[in-house]
Design an enzyme around this catalytic site. Sequence first.
Site, PDB file in Angstrom:
ATOM      1  N   ARG A  45     -61.606 -35.149  32.167  1.00  0.00           N
ATOM      2  CA  ARG A  45     -62.614 -36.213  32.127  1.00  0.00           C
ATOM      3  C   ARG A  45     -63.867 -35.846  32.898  1.00  0.00           C
ATOM      4  NH1 ARG A  45     -58.750 -40.760  34.014  1.00  0.00           N
ATOM      5  NH2 ARG A  45     -57.990 -38.878  35.034  1.00  0.00           N
ATOM      6  N   ASP A 238     -38.459 -38.955  40.513  1.00  0.00           N
ATOM      7  CA  ASP A 238     -39.240 -37.727  40.662  1.00  0.00           C
ATOM      8  C   ASP A 238     -38.355 -36.479  40.648  1.00  0.00           C
ATOM      9  OD1 ASP A 238     -41.698 -36.317  41.230  1.00  0.00           O
ATOM     10  OD2 ASP A 238     -40.941 -36.018  43.259  1.00  0.00           O
ATOM     11  N   HIS A 243     -34.714 -32.678  37.791  1.00  0.00           N
ATOM     12  CA  HIS A 243     -34.272 -31.408  38.384  1.00  0.00           C
ATOM     13  C   HIS A 243     -32.812 -31.430  38.855  1.00  0.00           C
ATOM     14  CE1 HIS A 243     -38.485 -30.842  38.142  1.00  0.00           C
ATOM     15  NE2 HIS A 243     -38.814 -31.310  39.333  1.00  0.00           N
TER      16      HIS A 243
HETATM   17  C1  BG6 Z   1     -41.923 -31.789  41.165  1.00  0.00           C
HETATM   18  C2  BG6 Z   1     -41.970 -33.087  41.904  1.00  0.00           C
HETATM   19  O1  BG6 Z   1     -41.363 -31.963  39.890  1.00  0.00           O
HETATM   20  O2  BG6 Z   1     -41.121 -30.869  41.899  1.00  0.00           O
HETATM   21  C3  BG6 Z   1     -42.515 -32.894  43.304  1.00  0.00           C
HETATM   22  O3  BG6 Z   1     -42.796 -33.991  41.191  1.00  0.00           O
HETATM   23  C4  BG6 Z   1     -41.744 -31.827  44.036  1.00  0.00           C
HETATM   24  O4  BG6 Z   1     -42.493 -34.103  44.045  1.00  0.00           O
HETATM   25  C5  BG6 Z   1     -41.634 -30.573  43.187  1.00  0.00           C
HETATM   26  O5  BG6 Z   1     -42.428 -31.535  45.225  1.00  0.00           O
HETATM   27  C6  BG6 Z   1     -40.710 -29.553  43.811  1.00  0.00           C
HETATM   28  O6  BG6 Z   1     -40.792 -28.373  43.075  1.00  0.00           O
HETATM   29  P1  BG6 Z   1     -40.464 -26.969  43.745  1.00  0.00           P
HETATM   30  O7  BG6 Z   1     -40.548 -25.995  42.622  1.00  0.00           O
HETATM   31  O8  BG6 Z   1     -41.504 -26.757  44.800  1.00  0.00           O
HETATM   32  O9  BG6 Z   1     -39.099 -27.109  44.321  1.00  0.00           O
END
Ligand code: BG6
Length: 490
Positions: A45, A238, A243
């Site tokens: 944007r 999140d 994950h």
């Molecule tokens: C992201 C989350 O998906 O993964 C974040 O939104 C988090 O909050 C991050 O910090 C962690 O990723 P990594 O690869 O640093 O463990």
Amino acid sequence: MDLSCTMIIFGGTGDLAHRKLMPAIYNLLHEKLLPENFAVVAVGRKEKTSEGYREEIYHSIREFSRFKVDEGTWNHLKDRIYYRTLDFLQEEAYISLEAFLRDKADQYHTKGNRVYYMAVAPEYFEGIVDKLHRHCMGGDVAGWQRVVIEKPFGRDLSSAKYLNDKIVQVFQEENTYRIDHYLGKEMLQNIMVLRFANMIFEPLWNNRFIDHIQITSSETVGVENRGDYYERSGAMRDMVQSHMLQLLSLIAMEPPNDLDTESIRNEKVKVLKALKKIEGKDVVENTVRGQYGSYEADNGKTPGYREEVRVDHRSVTETFVALRIFIENFRWAGVPFYIRTGKRMPEKSTEILIQFKTMENILYFKDKQLQPNILVIRIQPMEGVFFQFNAKEPGTRQRIIPVEMDFCQNCRVGINSPEAYERLLYDVMRGDATLFARWDEVEYAWKFIDSILEGWKDHIPVFPNYEAGTWGPKEADELLEKDQRNWINR
Ligand code: BG6
């Protein structure tokens, strides 16, 4: 395989594009994995020119690329990067975007192939996909069109379903790449190899030999400048919904028949379907929430979550979650999976710890327990595998001590593991969706999470309940103590 394509990054001025996507594209070029017929169109944007954007990206690549920037390589890439100012939700803007993309396709011979990358806030996903649909920019019009959707994919099951319905009107499932960047991490891809290519592990990988499993993903950072997003998400949406559950399904899945995309995803989704629902009174028994408070040290004060920017000073958003999960199938019945994740913890680390049952102590020190065998899969920042077993301490006294075998993958000279986004972008270009979540994985993950979120509405803990820089609230320790176990913080 022909990887020719234009990559259109919606949210081109955002953090993700600067810190991850553009450095990953640079690294792919450095590794000679980027196709010759390639262009990037970053869309945002903010008003800026392509020249100005390239300058900013150059600095980001210098800061975040795992390779030192080589000017020749950068110049090659620079000429392929464009910036377009666009209001994501404005209908007419897409007419000129389409014309621009056609022009670039001709210039770079990308054959009409496109990757649309949604690196924008989730509330724009639907609007953008809708505009692409109206302007016939999705679907396989000419060449292929693929869409990459960042997490969070929805904020509960019903919003995820709604979003998915919108997407499938435009892109087929095989062209929809729901990204979970953990799946691109080297050691996650190693989990299947470790399990299915080693005789000593797989026969023991079940409830006869394994006492329990701990999966920890801890971060030292707070919410940084993402208060807006995090307030609506919290650690559960999140980290856990995506994950953590992906880690769990890779650890717990059955061996797939084959290494093809669908065979692997079929086995992962079976794990998610078999998760014992946590609802009603079980929510209190099996889940813990935390929120970090401030911490004062000689060198200053670390703010608590409620003092972070764009966070409500009475916020009840969780920044820490611990869960006790059971998988209802023959392999895992009765084995607890303890998972925990949080911000502002003592270290940045992701590990899976498998604790085996303790050997019957028939021969040695009948009055004292032998230590159990422990296998730790280190995902990050250290990558490797650690195994603890019992051995005789040298000396005349008969003593048994736990000793360690430690394989550190990224300590080896010459190993500079690719960033997750490199692998994932490369896979999108070559049409391999194995390391992306299929719709039913997302669906069953939400089903599991939704009932916990529902249960949480009845009990709001007194926040903050852990001090920044600690391993979370005391209730997280109690979760294991009531099972006569404890978290192993190594
Ligand atoms: C992201 C989350 O998906 O993964 C974040 O939104 C988090 O909050 C991050 O910090 C962690 O990723 P990594 O690869 O640093 O463990």
